[in-house]
Each structure stands twice: as structure tokens, then as C-alpha cells.
Design a protein around this motif. Structure first.
Motif, PDB file in Angstrom:
ATOM      1  N   ILE A  31     127.668 -21.461   9.578  1.00 24.80           N
ATOM      2  CA  ILE A  31     126.421 -20.929   9.338  1.00 24.80           C
ATOM      3  C   ILE A  31     125.761 -21.958   8.347  1.00 24.80           C
ATOM      4  N   PHE A  32     124.537 -22.540   8.537  1.00 24.55           N
ATOM      5  CA  PHE A  32     124.102 -23.504   7.845  1.00 24.55           C
ATOM      6  C   PHE A  32     123.210 -22.658   6.897  1.00 24.55           C
ATOM      7  N   ASP A  33     122.864 -23.341   5.620  1.00 27.12           N
ATOM      8  CA  ASP A  33     121.989 -22.692   4.746  1.00 27.12           C
ATOM      9  C   ASP A  33     120.960 -23.738   4.453  1.00 27.12           C
ATOM     10  N   SER A  34     119.537 -23.157   4.077  1.00 26.15           N
ATOM     11  CA  SER A  34     118.567 -24.060   3.653  1.00 26.15           C
ATOM     12  C   SER A  34     118.880 -25.056   2.637  1.00 26.15           C
ATOM     13  N   ASN A  35     119.686 -24.713   1.586  1.00 17.60           N
ATOM     14  CA  ASN A  35     120.147 -25.310   0.366  1.00 17.60           C
ATOM     15  C   ASN A  35     121.484 -25.712   0.699  1.00 17.60           C
ATOM     16  N   PHE A  36     121.606 -26.948   1.383  1.00 15.06           N
ATOM     17  CA  PHE A  36     122.522 -27.623   2.018  1.00 15.06           C
ATOM     18  C   PHE A  36     123.444 -28.771   1.272  1.00 15.06           C
ATOM     19  N   SER A  37     124.651 -28.567   0.902  1.00 17.54           N
ATOM     20  CA  SER A  37     125.511 -29.534   0.217  1.00 17.54           C
ATOM     21  C   SER A  37     126.822 -29.618   0.696  1.00 17.54           C
ATOM     22  N   LYS A  38     127.222 -28.653   1.289  1.00 18.87           N
ATOM     23  CA  LYS A  38     128.690 -28.735   1.875  1.00 18.87           C
ATOM     24  C   LYS A  38     128.429 -28.677   3.323  1.00 18.87           C
ATOM     25  N   ALA A  39     129.723 -29.084   4.170  1.00 18.67           N
ATOM     26  CA  ALA A  39     129.500 -29.234   5.658  1.00 18.67           C
ATOM     27  C   ALA A  39     129.763 -27.979   6.234  1.00 18.67           C
ATOM     28  N   VAL A  40     130.268 -27.060   5.629  1.00 16.15           N
ATOM     29  CA  VAL A  40     130.544 -25.747   6.159  1.00 16.15           C
ATOM     30  C   VAL A  40     130.127 -24.743   4.991  1.00 16.15           C
ATOM     31  N   PRO A  41     128.894 -24.420   4.621  1.00 17.02           N
ATOM     32  CA  PRO A  41     128.683 -23.675   3.661  1.00 17.02           C
ATOM     33  C   PRO A  41     128.996 -22.298   3.677  1.00 17.02           C
ATOM     34  N   TYR A  42     128.803 -21.278   5.095  1.00 18.77           N
ATOM     35  CA  TYR A  42     129.000 -20.052   5.117  1.00 18.77           C
ATOM     36  C   TYR A  42     129.799 -19.896   6.532  1.00 18.77           C
ATOM     37  N   ILE A  43     130.700 -18.878   6.614  1.00 22.62           N
ATOM     38  CA  ILE A  43     131.333 -18.351   8.027  1.00 22.62           C
ATOM     39  C   ILE A  43     131.156 -17.047   8.354  1.00 22.62           C
ATOM     40  N   GLU A  44     130.687 -17.040   9.530  1.00 19.36           N
ATOM     41  CA  GLU A  44     130.506 -15.580  10.004  1.00 19.36           C
ATOM     42  C   GLU A  44     131.750 -15.410  11.051  1.00 19.36           C
ATOM     43  N   ILE A  45     132.535 -14.185  10.862  1.00 18.97           N
ATOM     44  CA  ILE A  45     133.326 -13.758  11.795  1.00 18.97           C
ATOM     45  C   ILE A  45     132.663 -12.536  12.740  1.00 18.97           C
ATOM     46  N   GLN A  46     132.611 -12.768  13.760  1.00 16.93           N
ATOM     47  CA  GLN A  46     132.003 -11.987  15.013  1.00 16.93           C
ATOM     48  C   GLN A  46     133.097 -11.333  15.717  1.00 16.93           C
ATOM     49  N   LYS A  47     132.980 -10.013  15.875  1.00 20.79           N
ATOM     50  CA  LYS A  47     133.891  -9.308  16.901  1.00 20.79           C
ATOM     51  C   LYS A  47     133.247  -8.502  17.708  1.00 20.79           C
ATOM     52  N   LEU A  48     133.625  -8.192  19.150  1.00 16.56           N
ATOM     53  CA  LEU A  48     133.198  -7.579  20.121  1.00 16.56           C
ATOM     54  C   LEU A  48     134.295  -7.148  20.937  1.00 16.56           C
ATOM     55  N   PRO A  49     134.349  -5.882  21.410  1.00 15.65           N
ATOM     56  CA  PRO A  49     135.341  -5.503  22.426  1.00 15.65           C
ATOM     57  C   PRO A  49     134.787  -5.910  23.667  1.00 15.65           C
ATOM     58  N   LEU A  50     135.664  -6.372  24.410  1.00 15.72           N
ATOM     59  CA  LEU A  50     135.066  -6.796  25.968  1.00 15.72           C
ATOM     60  C   LEU A  50     135.678  -5.926  27.082  1.00 15.72           C
ATOM     61  N   ILE A  51     134.175  -5.573  27.650  1.00 15.37           N
ATOM     62  CA  ILE A  51     134.438  -4.736  28.827  1.00 15.37           C
ATOM     63  C   ILE A  51     135.351  -5.275  29.976  1.00 15.37           C
ATOM     64  N   GLU A  52     135.387  -6.674  30.172  1.00 13.35           N
ATOM     65  CA  GLU A  52     136.016  -7.395  31.019  1.00 13.35           C
ATOM     66  C   GLU A  52     136.694  -8.770  30.383  1.00 13.35           C
ATOM     67  N   PRO A  53     137.751  -8.936  30.923  1.00 11.62           N
ATOM     68  CA  PRO A  53     138.448 -10.304  30.414  1.00 11.62           C
ATOM     69  C   PRO A  53     137.618 -11.374  30.161  1.00 11.62           C
ATOM     70  N   LEU A  54     137.664 -11.983  29.077  1.00  5.02           N
ATOM     71  CA  LEU A  54     136.667 -13.479  28.960  1.00  5.02           C
ATOM     72  C   LEU A  54     137.746 -14.504  29.474  1.00  5.02           C
ATOM     73  N   ILE A  55     137.248 -15.180  30.473  1.00  2.00           N
ATOM     74  CA  ILE A  55     138.066 -16.510  30.948  1.00  2.00           C
ATOM     75  C   ILE A  55     137.683 -17.813  30.153  1.00  2.00           C
ATOM     76  N   ILE A  56     138.719 -18.204  29.349  1.00  2.00           N
ATOM     77  CA  ILE A  56     138.326 -19.423  28.443  1.00  2.00           C
ATOM     78  C   ILE A  56     138.720 -20.769  29.224  1.00  2.00           C
ATOM     79  N   LYS A  57     137.933 -21.686  29.442  1.00  2.00           N
ATOM     80  CA  LYS A  57     138.127 -22.747  30.462  1.00  2.00           C
ATOM     81  C   LYS A  57     138.638 -23.948  29.399  1.00  2.00           C
TER      82      LYS A  57
END
Length: 269
Positions: free
Chosen positions: A243-269
């Protein structure tokens, strides 16, 4: 035959003296006569026509080296063909501007949403729409080791190879695959009408009300084992997103962990 000095030609045509000298040096418009004592350049009135064509090329963004494509064996120019060339270049430039606009909008939304998230000191819910991403295998346990930069570079190569538009959303995805945790790097791309070949390399992240948690990058790294190295549950999607911030100095200022239960399997290519 009356000759025109380079200064007079500049005033008549609107071209700068510097541009006229450039045309001479590159062989596009040689003076009719050069006074070798003063080195002054002089042109004939007949050369105004070619100068006008040169100005058109510059205005339309047509490289001057292509000028001969529109000129016959004499001194006549096919302006219709030149206009068609200019129109094609303009269409391409408009597409490039649309791509730039999409990337800017993506970054602006990300920064705006972050300001709200920073005020939350706990796990929160965030409704994400369907996102289209291009992925690449990423086998490192630590998603933000030095290898991460190389992985992102390789992803951008894939984006260019398949004529996609990358947005400002990148990171790592974890899912269960044959009862083992599978990890891939990703970059979100702009939605469009994809070709069959493009679709082969894309993954649709489902829309949903994701359980999210925001970390400053240093906090994420210092608590890495607790945050990221947890086992992925069956039928669960876990996204680790920059996640980028408006006050930017570092390449990766923030990290967001997002979790979601899957109704059906996700096929990763």
C-alpha cells in the motif's frame, strides 16, 4: 532568383533558426546557398513547401526520417498518406495516455483509502471488487526478501509481453494447492477485453468482504512469523498487498493482509 536569409525564413515560416540549422545538419532541408565567408545560409522561396511538410511531420509526431516515404521521385509529397501515419501515431498516444490515466487513478484511490485504514487499530472488513491479476511463481518463504524486487521486475516483463496495463497493486498470494501452501507474486492489471492468449496468464481474485489488517512495513518484518507464516486454511485466499502512502519515502511503506473464505477453489496460473 531571390534568396531568403535564414533569419527571414524563420520569420516567414515560424520555425526557429535552431530548427532550420538542425534540418540542414541532418540533410532534410539544405540551404540553396551558403556564404562561405560568413557561413550565412540562404534559401529559395520554393523551399518553403518542403519546410511546411517538415513542420507538419514535427506537429503530427512523425519521425523526420520517414519523410522520404511520403515523397515521390520528384519534389511532391503525399499528404494523405502522411495524415494517415499521423492519425495512427495519435491513436497510439491516446492509448498511452489512457494507460497513464488508469495507473494514476489506481494510485490515487490506494492513497485515499489508506488514510481511512491508518486510523483503524484492529482487524477490519473491506469490500473489494473482483480484481484481475497476472501472477508468477514465488517460492521464497519471506515475501519481502531481496528476491521480491526481481519477482516484480519479472512480472512487469510479463505485463509488457502480453500488452497489459499494470495498476499500483502488487504483492503475494497464498492459497492451498493439493493440501500445501502455494505462493505466487502478483500485479493487478486494468480490466479490458482480454484476448485468449492474455486470459491464459490472468487470475480473477473474487469480489468479497475481506478480513484485513494493516501493518507498517517495519512492524510486518519484525512480526513476520506471526503475521505471514501462519498456515493457510482450506478454501482460504490470503493476499499480502503493498500500500502506497502520500508521504512516500520507502519502497513498501505499508502492508495489508487480506483474507477471504473461498466458495470455490481459486486456480492460480
Amino acid at each position: 532568383m531571390k534568396l531568403i536569409s535564414i533569419g527571414e525564413l524563420s520569420k516567414i515560416s515560424g520555425s526557429t533558426i535552431r530548427a532550420l540549422r538542425y534540418y540542414d545538419d541532418k540533410g532534410f532541408l539544405k540551404p540553396e546557398y551558403i556564404d562561405h565567408e560568413t557561413n550565412y545560409r540562404y534559401y529559395s522561396a520554393d523551399q518553403l513547401g518542403k519546410l511546411t511538410v517538415l513542420q507538419m511531420c514535427s506537429e503530427f509526431g512523425i519521425p523526420l526520417k520517414k519523410l522520404e516515404l511520403f515523397q515521390d521521385t520528384g519534389s511532391n509529397f503525399d499528404l494523405s498518406s502522411m495524415i494517415s501515419e499521423g492519425e495512427e501515431l495519435l491513436r497510439n498516444k491516446l492509448e498511452e495516455l489512457k494507460v497513464l490515466e488508469a495507473r494514476m487513478d489506481s494510485l490515487k484511490r490506494s492513497i485515499s483509502n489508506l488514510q481511512e485504514k491508518k486510523s483503524i487499530n484492529s482487524v477490519y472488513k473491506n469490500e473489494y471488487p473482483e480484481r484481475i491479476v497476472i501472477t508468477i511463481t514465488y517460492d521464497y518463504v519471506d515475501p519481502y526478501s531481496h528476491s521480491f524486487s526481481k519477482m516484480i521486475t519479472d512480472l512487469y516483463k510479463k505485463v509488457r509481453k502480453y500488452n497489459l496495463t499494470a495498476l499500483y497493486n502488487q504483492g503475494v498470494i497464498k492459497v492451498k494447492d493439493d493440501r500445501k501452501d502455494k505462493m505466487v507474486g502478483f500485479i493487478e492489471v486494468k480490466k479490458m477485453t482480454f484476448t485468449k492468449e492474455q486470459n491464459k496468464h490472468l487470475v480473477k481474485l473474487p469480489a468479497g468482504n475481506y478480513q484485513c489488517e494493516l501493518f507498517e512495513f517495519e512492524d510486518f518484518r519484525s512480526n513476520f512469523n506471526l503475521i505471514w507464516n501462519q498456515k493457510v486454511e482450506e478454501d482460504e485466499l490470503v493476499i499480502c498487498s503493498d500500500i502506497f502512502d502520500s508521504n512516500f519515502s520507502k519502497a513498501v511503506p505499508y502492508i495489508e493482509i487480506q483474507k477471504l473464505p473461498l466458495i470455490e477453489p481459486l486456480i492460480i496460473k
